[in-house]
Design an enzyme around this catalytic site. Structure first.
Site, short mmCIF file in Angstrom:
data_model
loop_
_atom_site.label_atom_id
_atom_site.label_comp_id
_atom_site.label_asym_id
_atom_site.label_seq_id
_atom_site.Cartn_x
_atom_site.Cartn_y
_atom_site.Cartn_z
N GLN A 1 -1.92 7.05 1.35
CA GLN A 1 -1.84 8.23 2.30
C GLN A 1 -0.65 8.03 3.01
OE1 GLN A 1 -4.65 9.49 5.14
NE2 GLN A 1 -4.33 11.50 5.07
N ASP B 1 -0.02 -7.33 -5.71
CA ASP B 1 -1.62 -7.55 -5.36
C ASP B 1 -1.44 -8.33 -4.05
OD1 ASP B 1 -3.92 -8.29 -5.05
OD2 ASP B 1 -4.24 -9.02 -6.83
N TYR C 1 -15.41 -2.25 7.18
CA TYR C 1 -14.16 -1.84 7.49
C TYR C 1 -13.94 -2.20 9.12
CZ TYR C 1 -10.21 1.83 8.27
OH TYR C 1 -9.21 2.55 8.23
N GLY D 1 0.86 -1.38 0.16
CA GLY D 1 0.06 0.08 0.03
C GLY D 1 0.84 1.12 -0.02
#
Ligand code: AKB
Length: 322
Positions: free
Chosen positions: A12, A53, A142, A8
């Site tokens: 952010q 992935d 989530y 990732g």
């Protein structure tokens, strides 16, 4: 010397954690891994980058073996609002990805950092001074992935001895990379709109208090926890950490101190408002402070000033900041 994989990496947190890790351990010791998003130029040019992935366990294993990885910062995940739009995909990426990372770590003796979130709590949780250990019962996909991830990381430590560690991040504010699909995204968007348009339409209503943190503190927290003395860690995973708690109108007032003609109105998004209303207003982070010395450096005032200065420079705007 550590050999680190960051999944990732284009997100952010990753886009700021990778340069910090490269500064600390050397660019040849940190492999940034992204997937769908085009990687930022610096991620590719200033060190090792690969496409990965996380739902593909074989692919993770081959990167871990090729680069002789011993530590994985596993950041790849869908955020809260996008997870509500596509719960099936969120389960596959958030839970499947974590399971793959833990299995590969078990087989290859890697330490794992897993970011949980205030989203791991739910409507039954005490919302003020939220204890480290308390009822969680999240009601979002989530949050269900986050609480399951916390438990799974604890399990891999106690059952297999994998050195898993992690924090519960609050909403994260940064100027380099947009968050992309979270409930706390308003606290980043507001700065772009303040600098570019002097006005913002907020999707959470007045009085919605949530824990927040400026990205330099969030990056430092991850590195400090992974470097801390394991003998002092009673919890290991899911440490509550926070730096500030504010409602949208307080953030707007903080911006107005520098941009007096900034104004904000509200068009509430019911989905994200319901998610925010199920999360803590302010967590108790004493366990992190006691066990590994957690200490935030940015409060609302310091974060606002830094965000406005850096975004103004980034967006090439005339400052308007007084
Ligand atoms: C989100 O809003 O989904 C994230 C989080 C608090 O985990 N920023």
């Amino acid at each position: 010397m550590k050999r680190i994989l960051v999944t990732g990496a284009t997100g952010q947190i990753g886009s700021e954690l990778v340069p910090a890790l490269r500064d600390r351990y050397g660019s040849n010791h940190v492999i940034a891994a992204g997937h769908k998003k085009t990687p930022q130029q610096n991620l590719v040019e200033e060190g090792l980058y690969t496409s990965l992935d996380v739902t593909d366990a074989t692919a993770i294993e081959s990167v871990v073996r090729e680069y002789r990885i011993d530590t994985i910062f596993h950041l790849a995940a869908l955020l809260s609002a996008v997870s509500e739009k596509n719960p099936q995909l969120a389960w596959k990426v958030n839970m499947g990805g974590l399971f793959n990372v833990l299995e590969v770590s078990r087989e290859n003796n890697c330490a794992v950092f897993f970011p949980s979130s205030i989203g791991a709590f739910g409507p039954d949780t005490p919302r003020d001074d939220t204890p480290q250990d308390t009822v969680q019962h999240p009601n979002t996909l989530y949050g269900i992935c986050k609480v399951s991830g916390e438990l799974l990381c604890n399990y891999y430590f106690s059952r297999f001895g994998v050195d898993t560690r992690g924090v519960r991040y609050p909403g994260l504010i940064s100027y380099k990379t947009l968050p992309g699909g979270g409930t706390t995204d308003y606290a980043v968007e507001i700065f772009y709109h303040a600098v570019q348009e002097r006005k913002y339409n907020c999707f959470l209503k007045q009085g919605t208090y949530l824990d927040m943190m400026y990205m330099p503190d969030a990056v430092r927290a991850a590195i400090e926890l992974m470097e801390s003395d394991a003998n002092r860690l009673k919890h290991r995973n899911a440490f509550n950490i926070t730096a500030m708690s504010f409602a949208p109108e307080e953030l707007a007032a903080s911006i107005q101190r520098y941009i007096p003609n900034f104004s904000m109105d509200y068009t509430v998004d019911p989905v994200r408002q319901a998610i925010a209303d199920s999360w803590p207003r302010h967590m108790n982070d004493h366990a992190a402070r006691e066990q590994w010395g957690w200490q935030p450096q940015y409060d609302l005032e310091q974060m606002t000033r830094d965000m406005l200065e850096r975004l103004t420079a980034k967006l090439g705007q005339s400052s308007g900041i007084v």
